[in-house]
Scaffold this motif. Sequence first.
Motif, PDB file in Angstrom:
ATOM      1  N   THR A  28       0.924  -1.169   0.053  1.00 53.92           N
ATOM      2  CA  THR A  28      -0.070  -0.151  -0.019  1.00 53.92           C
ATOM      3  C   THR A  28       0.752   1.284  -0.144  1.00 53.92           C
ATOM      4  O   THR A  28       1.959   1.363   0.840  1.00 53.92           O
ATOM      5  CB  THR A  28      -0.962   0.145   1.255  1.00 53.92           C
ATOM      6  OG1 THR A  28      -1.711  -1.049   0.983  1.00 53.92           O
ATOM      7  CG2 THR A  28      -1.742   1.428   1.172  1.00 53.92           C
ATOM      8  N   GLU A  58      -3.909  -0.883  -8.169  1.00 50.11           N
ATOM      9  CA  GLU A  58      -5.314  -0.324  -8.014  1.00 50.11           C
ATOM     10  C   GLU A  58      -5.104   1.013  -7.328  1.00 50.11           C
ATOM     11  O   GLU A  58      -4.322   1.226  -6.545  1.00 50.11           O
ATOM     12  CB  GLU A  58      -6.099  -1.229  -6.939  1.00 50.11           C
ATOM     13  CG  GLU A  58      -6.643  -2.501  -7.718  1.00 50.11           C
ATOM     14  CD  GLU A  58      -7.842  -2.546  -8.861  1.00 50.11           C
ATOM     15  OE1 GLU A  58      -8.295  -1.333  -9.038  1.00 50.11           O
ATOM     16  OE2 GLU A  58      -7.706  -3.136  -9.568  1.00 50.11           O
ATOM     17  N   LEU A  60      -7.253   3.608  -5.031  1.00 51.94           N
ATOM     18  CA  LEU A  60      -8.289   3.839  -4.307  1.00 51.94           C
ATOM     19  C   LEU A  60      -8.384   5.646  -4.349  1.00 51.94           C
ATOM     20  O   LEU A  60      -7.928   5.985  -3.450  1.00 51.94           O
ATOM     21  CB  LEU A  60      -8.217   3.474  -2.638  1.00 51.94           C
ATOM     22  CG  LEU A  60      -7.878   1.831  -2.866  1.00 51.94           C
ATOM     23  CD1 LEU A  60      -7.876   1.266  -1.288  1.00 51.94           C
ATOM     24  CD2 LEU A  60      -9.004   0.965  -3.700  1.00 51.94           C
ATOM     25  N   ILE A  65     -14.428   6.328  -2.791  1.00 54.48           N
ATOM     26  CA  ILE A  65     -14.454   5.599  -1.905  1.00 54.48           C
ATOM     27  C   ILE A  65     -15.364   6.300  -1.068  1.00 54.48           C
ATOM     28  O   ILE A  65     -16.545   5.877  -0.302  1.00 54.48           O
ATOM     29  CB  ILE A  65     -13.376   5.763  -0.773  1.00 54.48           C
ATOM     30  CG1 ILE A  65     -12.195   4.956  -1.622  1.00 54.48           C
ATOM     31  CG2 ILE A  65     -13.635   5.249   0.519  1.00 54.48           C
ATOM     32  CD1 ILE A  65     -12.664   3.537  -1.677  1.00 54.48           C
ATOM     33  N   LEU A  69     -18.356   3.458  -0.564  1.00 53.84           N
ATOM     34  CA  LEU A  69     -17.932   2.860   0.644  1.00 53.84           C
ATOM     35  C   LEU A  69     -18.249   3.553   2.100  1.00 53.84           C
ATOM     36  O   LEU A  69     -18.469   2.891   2.946  1.00 53.84           O
ATOM     37  CB  LEU A  69     -16.317   2.451   0.678  1.00 53.84           C
ATOM     38  CG  LEU A  69     -15.734   1.595   1.964  1.00 53.84           C
ATOM     39  CD1 LEU A  69     -16.612   0.195   1.741  1.00 53.84           C
ATOM     40  CD2 LEU A  69     -14.410   1.414   1.823  1.00 53.84           C
ATOM     41  N   ARG A  86     -11.576   2.386   6.888  1.00 54.64           N
ATOM     42  CA  ARG A  86     -12.367   1.515   5.788  1.00 54.64           C
ATOM     43  C   ARG A  86     -11.192   1.411   4.605  1.00 54.64           C
ATOM     44  O   ARG A  86     -11.130   0.275   3.905  1.00 54.64           O
ATOM     45  CB  ARG A  86     -13.732   2.116   5.371  1.00 54.64           C
ATOM     46  CG  ARG A  86     -14.609   2.162   6.357  1.00 54.64           C
ATOM     47  CD  ARG A  86     -15.992   2.825   6.013  1.00 54.64           C
ATOM     48  NE  ARG A  86     -17.000   2.531   7.294  1.00 54.64           N
ATOM     49  CZ  ARG A  86     -18.222   3.263   7.059  1.00 54.64           C
ATOM     50  NH1 ARG A  86     -18.387   3.667   5.971  1.00 54.64           N
ATOM     51  NH2 ARG A  86     -19.085   3.026   8.105  1.00 54.64           N
ATOM     52  N   ILE A  87     -10.693   2.797   4.294  1.00 52.45           N
ATOM     53  CA  ILE A  87      -9.822   2.529   3.191  1.00 52.45           C
ATOM     54  C   ILE A  87      -8.716   1.723   3.202  1.00 52.45           C
ATOM     55  O   ILE A  87      -8.002   0.990   2.568  1.00 52.45           O
ATOM     56  CB  ILE A  87      -9.259   3.978   2.791  1.00 52.45           C
ATOM     57  CG1 ILE A  87     -10.833   4.945   2.153  1.00 52.45           C
ATOM     58  CG2 ILE A  87      -8.383   3.929   1.652  1.00 52.45           C
ATOM     59  CD1 ILE A  87     -10.330   6.237   1.993  1.00 52.45           C
ATOM     60  N   PHE A  89      -8.387  -0.768   5.537  1.00 50.59           N
ATOM     61  CA  PHE A  89      -8.823  -2.226   5.439  1.00 50.59           C
ATOM     62  C   PHE A  89      -8.786  -2.922   3.846  1.00 50.59           C
ATOM     63  O   PHE A  89      -8.429  -3.967   3.700  1.00 50.59           O
ATOM     64  CB  PHE A  89     -10.246  -2.450   6.137  1.00 50.59           C
ATOM     65  CG  PHE A  89     -10.748  -3.640   5.851  1.00 50.59           C
ATOM     66  CD1 PHE A  89     -10.398  -4.787   6.767  1.00 50.59           C
ATOM     67  CD2 PHE A  89     -11.840  -4.141   4.891  1.00 50.59           C
ATOM     68  CE1 PHE A  89     -10.960  -6.138   6.532  1.00 50.59           C
ATOM     69  CE2 PHE A  89     -12.285  -5.232   4.766  1.00 50.59           C
ATOM     70  CZ  PHE A  89     -11.905  -6.138   5.681  1.00 50.59           C
ATOM     71  N   VAL A  90      -9.406  -1.944   3.183  1.00 50.45           N
ATOM     72  CA  VAL A  90      -9.609  -2.500   1.677  1.00 50.45           C
ATOM     73  C   VAL A  90      -8.141  -2.479   1.057  1.00 50.45           C
ATOM     74  O   VAL A  90      -7.584  -3.424   0.453  1.00 50.45           O
ATOM     75  CB  VAL A  90     -10.476  -1.450   0.881  1.00 50.45           C
ATOM     76  CG1 VAL A  90     -10.385  -1.999  -0.500  1.00 50.45           C
ATOM     77  CG2 VAL A  90     -11.785  -1.631   1.445  1.00 50.45           C
ATOM     78  N   ALA A  91      -7.509  -1.646   1.437  1.00 53.05           N
ATOM     79  CA  ALA A  91      -5.827  -1.302   0.900  1.00 53.05           C
ATOM     80  C   ALA A  91      -5.155  -2.542   1.318  1.00 53.05           C
ATOM     81  O   ALA A  91      -4.541  -3.255   0.728  1.00 53.05           O
ATOM     82  CB  ALA A  91      -5.150  -0.131   1.140  1.00 53.05           C
ATOM     83  N   LEU A  93      -5.968  -5.556   2.306  1.00 56.82           N
ATOM     84  CA  LEU A  93      -6.553  -6.647   2.123  1.00 56.82           C
ATOM     85  C   LEU A  93      -6.019  -6.851   0.387  1.00 56.82           C
ATOM     86  O   LEU A  93      -5.525  -8.098   0.033  1.00 56.82           O
ATOM     87  CB  LEU A  93      -8.041  -6.599   1.857  1.00 56.82           C
ATOM     88  CG  LEU A  93      -8.810  -7.851   1.339  1.00 56.82           C
ATOM     89  CD1 LEU A  93      -8.502  -9.166   2.318  1.00 56.82           C
ATOM     90  CD2 LEU A  93     -10.347  -7.680   1.201  1.00 56.82           C
ATOM     91  N   LEU A  94      -6.127  -5.894  -0.299  1.00 56.07           N
ATOM     92  CA  LEU A  94      -5.563  -6.027  -1.635  1.00 56.07           C
ATOM     93  C   LEU A  94      -4.045  -6.101  -1.679  1.00 56.07           C
ATOM     94  O   LEU A  94      -3.457  -7.073  -2.514  1.00 56.07           O
ATOM     95  CB  LEU A  94      -6.071  -4.714  -2.431  1.00 56.07           C
ATOM     96  CG  LEU A  94      -7.564  -4.501  -2.917  1.00 56.07           C
ATOM     97  CD1 LEU A  94      -7.633  -3.255  -3.366  1.00 56.07           C
ATOM     98  CD2 LEU A  94      -7.840  -5.512  -3.714  1.00 56.07           C
TER      99      LEU A  94
END
Length: 200
Positions: A28, A58, A60, A65, A69, A86-87, A89-91, A93-94
């Motif tokens: 990230t 990707e 974000l 967002i 989201l 929230r951002i 978390f997604v970052a 995970l990716l």
Amino acid sequence: MRAARMTAPRHPHQETENAEETHVSGATVWLTGLPSAGKTTIAYELAGRLRADGHRVEVLDGDEIREFLSAGLGFDRADRHTNVQRIGFVAELLARNGVLVLVPVIAPYADSRIAVRERHTKTDTAYVEVHVATPVDVCAVRDVKGLYAKQAAGEISGLTGVDDPYEEPTAPDLRIESQDQTVQESAAALHALLTERGLA
């Protein structure tokens, strides 16, 4: 009668592709800075370079967002923190699944950014913090979204760096002063850092 064993059809290049993917390291890259600092422009320029090199990338985007989201969140400190988590978390995970994730999001508070870094540390996922340190007067001249003009006219309040706090990173992995260089030079500097760390 013995039941036939069913197997999924295999693409002729699947084994090669899977083997390559096991060696892919994600990360990230969080670009923090004031509104109109140049974060998103730099991120997309870098994304193009990374994709040309064959990386999975990707971006974000903060506005997207907010729409998809974090709809319903406001701009007080608590909601800003929730948005950033929230951002993050997604970052993460990716990133831990092999994607280079570029996050051009203000994230004005230090504790929010620290929490995101800690999330990555817990899963041993690479995290790079970039401060796009464009001065507020330069950002106000650029005023990509017209926010500074609206704030000056009294149409909005709570603008980060003007009448709402922005806590600058004290030890970012990279500091970019975009007012002194082109977008291409800024992206190249960040690309060089990622390459140096074995992430690009």
